[in-house]
Design an enzyme around this catalytic site. Structure first.
Site, short mmCIF file in Angstrom:
data_model
loop_
_atom_site.label_atom_id
_atom_site.label_comp_id
_atom_site.label_asym_id
_atom_site.label_seq_id
_atom_site.Cartn_x
_atom_site.Cartn_y
_atom_site.Cartn_z
N ILE A 90 23.23 29.93 34.46
CA ILE A 90 23.78 30.97 33.57
C ILE A 90 23.18 30.89 32.15
O ILE A 90 22.66 29.86 31.75
CB ILE A 90 25.33 30.91 33.53
CG1 ILE A 90 25.83 29.52 33.16
CG2 ILE A 90 25.91 31.35 34.86
CD1 ILE A 90 27.33 29.43 32.96
N TRP A 133 23.23 31.89 27.69
CA TRP A 133 24.01 31.43 26.54
C TRP A 133 24.81 32.53 25.86
O TRP A 133 25.52 32.26 24.89
CB TRP A 133 23.10 30.76 25.51
CG TRP A 133 21.82 31.50 25.23
CD1 TRP A 133 20.59 31.20 25.74
CD2 TRP A 133 21.62 32.66 24.40
NE1 TRP A 133 19.64 32.10 25.27
CE2 TRP A 133 20.25 33.00 24.45
CE3 TRP A 133 22.47 33.45 23.61
CZ2 TRP A 133 19.71 34.10 23.76
CZ3 TRP A 133 21.93 34.53 22.93
CH2 TRP A 133 20.58 34.84 23.00
N LYS A 190 24.67 25.29 36.40
CA LYS A 190 24.02 24.80 35.18
C LYS A 190 24.21 25.80 34.05
O LYS A 190 23.71 26.92 34.12
CB LYS A 190 22.52 24.61 35.40
CG LYS A 190 21.89 23.86 34.21
CD LYS A 190 20.40 23.97 34.15
CE LYS A 190 19.91 25.15 33.40
NZ LYS A 190 20.23 25.19 31.96
N ALA A 238 23.56 27.16 30.05
CA ALA A 238 22.34 27.19 29.22
C ALA A 238 22.36 26.00 28.26
O ALA A 238 23.43 25.52 27.87
CB ALA A 238 22.28 28.49 28.45
N GLU A 244 20.99 38.77 37.82
CA GLU A 244 21.46 39.70 36.78
C GLU A 244 20.59 39.42 35.56
O GLU A 244 20.68 38.35 34.95
CB GLU A 244 22.94 39.46 36.50
CG GLU A 244 23.59 40.64 35.80
CD GLU A 244 23.85 40.38 34.33
OE1 GLU A 244 23.02 40.83 33.52
OE2 GLU A 244 24.85 39.72 34.02
P1 ADP Z 1 17.68 33.71 28.06
O1 ADP Z 1 16.59 34.62 27.58
O2 ADP Z 1 18.98 34.35 28.35
O3 ADP Z 1 17.74 32.39 27.36
P2 ADP Z 1 16.52 32.30 30.27
O4 ADP Z 1 16.17 33.00 31.51
O5 ADP Z 1 15.46 31.62 29.49
O6 ADP Z 1 17.28 33.42 29.49
O7 ADP Z 1 17.67 31.24 30.50
C1 ADP Z 1 18.76 31.47 31.36
C2 ADP Z 1 19.08 30.22 32.11
O8 ADP Z 1 17.98 29.90 32.98
C3 ADP Z 1 19.29 28.98 31.23
O9 ADP Z 1 20.37 28.24 31.79
C4 ADP Z 1 17.96 28.24 31.36
O10 ADP Z 1 18.06 26.87 31.14
C5 ADP Z 1 17.59 28.54 32.81
N1 ADP Z 1 16.16 28.41 33.14
C6 ADP Z 1 15.10 28.50 32.32
N2 ADP Z 1 13.94 28.35 33.03
C7 ADP Z 1 14.30 28.18 34.33
C8 ADP Z 1 13.56 27.99 35.56
N3 ADP Z 1 12.23 27.96 35.61
N4 ADP Z 1 14.26 27.88 36.71
C9 ADP Z 1 15.62 27.95 36.71
N5 ADP Z 1 16.35 28.11 35.59
C10 ADP Z 1 15.72 28.23 34.41
#
Ligand code: ADP
Length: 493
Positions: free
Chosen positions: A171, A173, A197, A199, A271
């Site tokens: 999810i 932040w 997990k 953010a 989403e």
């Molecule tokens: P935002 O732009 O909303 O920060 P992200 O997609 O970067 O969006 O982050 C959303 C969630 O995905 C966070 O919990 C982040 O730690 C997680 N995340 C980032 N990179 C990956 C990845 N390669 N695989 C799975 N989860 C990830």
């Protein structure tokens, strides 16, 4: 002859804010200095021994240390969830599962102020939003899904529905606690167990939920919370015991996840981002519409996937709407999120502030006209003024890319067809808003707009019974309502 302005109207016209006494929230968020992982019903140190700091974006002060879950910690979490699924949770009758979920909802309500303060400190959103929206809405999601747990025989008439097993969830932040409730409540009601997990910038309320799961007596392993950044997220997504992945976040990471899951039999719901159009016709109630537009983009600092970041306004009223918007943003209070008068709090992180700043600079460079109030921003912390761009065209980056900040781009249209064409001319399709007095036009627009949610004469309204999700690069699958719940089950028989 117009009457001379009274001091009140003069202040509103010239945008000087009235001085309010500070109104800081004082409830104790009961923070710990260190948060460990929540695995198998217990808080446990990560195998790596590593932690990272989580800070308050309003003043950059350190709030707590958070454990980094490595691949072996994620593996422990999945094994605990798998054991809980086969030995207890999937065997419990729905009515018993429902009791646990009701208990979680009530305990969250009991500790609502404490959670609201923790959410505001860790994420930067104004206390009035975390207090009046995020926390009550999160509790409402648990209540709603608790009610479904013993009624699953009626969810798909003539069919039986079964849980999937262990579900991995990642999810973002922007609504840390609410996104957790959106993910966990339907998964548990359906009989699945969870590895989730949060953010990396907003882990605290998720881990405080671990305390609530303990208080509620939730059997160990039913929900496991692992913290860390993208690498931990990738370990959650790629674990072989996951039967389904539910992800909310950026379109960029959504695409990485889709590729990683291709060829596996894991179910997936995504989403992702948005670039919603708020469409305002010349017969709209203008005061109401301006309030809705302000709520649609400045609410939660614009950290909302369904933020109404593009305003499509009918040409004949464009000047009037811009004038009203400028007056309105001049009296928005930007600053300390813990003050109950604050309308726009802190941007969630330095990185996000840099991204907003970059995109706004591109808008100026590409020739759009920028309007910002004269408000002063706090010296420390991450803040951005509410910003309106006029004279925007579809080719501008600010009209196409998701900014995820308090920035509104105004475009104009003449006919209904042009409004639909412009609104749909985006890679995204999460939400839209229509402002008009005509019911038939609302029906036409809601049929032709390619957006998962279309709000009419309102914006950013949510309810656990109402499915939410996107078209195109905004993702697939729904959250909330019967449809959202069905995404956590499989139909059999
Ligand atoms: P935002 O732009 O909303 O920060 P992200 O997609 O970067 O969006 O982050 C959303 C969630 O995905 C966070 O919990 C982040 O730690 C997680 N995340 C980032 N990179 C990956 C990845 N390669 N695989 C799975 N989860 C990830």
């Amino acid at each position: 002859m117009p009457k001379p302005a009274t001091s009140r109207t003069r202040e509103l016209i010239f945008g000087d804010l009235w001085e309010y006494d500070p109104a800081p929230e004082t409830a104790d968020p009961k923070l710990k200095s260190r948060y460990d992982l929540f695995i198998n019903g217990k808080f446990t140190a990560p195998k790596s021994g590593q932690t990272f700091d989580t800070i308050n974006p309003a003043n950059e002060a350190k709030l707590a240390e958070i454990a980094v879950a490595g691949a072996d910690d994620v593996d422990r979490a999945y094994k605990a969830a798998d054991k809980a699924f086969t030995s207890t949770w999937s065997k419990l009758p729905g009515i018993e599962r429902g009791k646990y979920i009701y208990r979680i909802a009530r305990l969250l309500q009991d500790r609502a102020r404490e959670f609201a303060v923790a959410e505001t400190l860790d994420g930067g959103k104004p206390i009035k939003e975390s207090r009046d929206f995020d926390v009550p809405m999160a509790a409402a999601h648990f209540f709603y899904h608790a009610g479904w747990a013993d009624k699953l025989d009626y969810i798909a008439p003539g069919r039986r529905v079964q849980p999937l097993g262990v579900v991995g969830q990642v999810i973002p932040w922007n609504f840390p606690l609410l996104m957790m409730a959106w993910k966990i409540a339907p998964a548990l009601a359906m009989g699945n167990t969870v590895v989730i997990k949060p953010a990396e910038t907003t882990s605290i309320t998720a881990l405080k939920m671990g305390e609530i799961f303990q208080e509620a007596g939730l059997p160990p392993g039913v929900v496991n919370i692992v913290t860390g950044a993208g690498e931990t997220g990738a370990a959650v997504v790629n674990h072989p015991l996951a039967k389904k992945i539910a992800f909310t976040g950026s379109t960029e990471v959504g695409k990485v996840i889709m590729k990683a899951l291709a060829g596996t039999d894991k179910k997936l719901t995504l989403e992702l981002g948005g670039k919603a159009a708020n469409i305002i016709f010349d017969d709209a109630p203008l005061d109401q519409a301006v309030e809705g537009i302000v709520n649609g983009i400045f609410f939660n600092q614009g950290h909302v996937c369904c933020a109404g970041s593009r305003l499509l306004v009918q040409e004949s009223i464009a000047d009037e709407v811009l004038a009203r918007l400028k007056r309105r943003i001049a009296v928005l209070r930007v600053g300390d999120p813990m003050d109950k008068n604050t309308d726009i709090g802190a941007i969630n992180s330095r990185e996000q502030l840099a991204k907003i700043t970059r995109l706004v600079a591109s808008g100026v460079k590409e020739g759009a006209e920028i309007h910002q109030p004269a408000c002063k921003l706090p010296a420390k912390g991450f803040y951005f003024k509410p910003t309106v761009f006029s004279g925007v065209s579809m080719s501008h980056r600010i009209a196409r890319e998701e900014i995820f900040g308090p920035v509104l781009s105004i475009l104009t249209f003449r006919t209904v067809e042009e409004a639909i064409e412009k609104a749909n001319n985006t890679a995204f399709g999460l939400s839209a808003g229509v402002w008009t007095d005509k019911g038939s036009r609302i029906l036409k627009m809601s049929t032709e707009l390619k957006a998962g949610v279309v709000w009419a004469n309102t914006y950013n309204k949510f309810d656990p019974t109402s499915p939410f999700g996107g078209y195109k690069e905004s993702g697939f699958g729904r959250e909330g309502g019967r449809q959202g719940l069905l995404d956590y089950g499989q139909l059999v028989g």
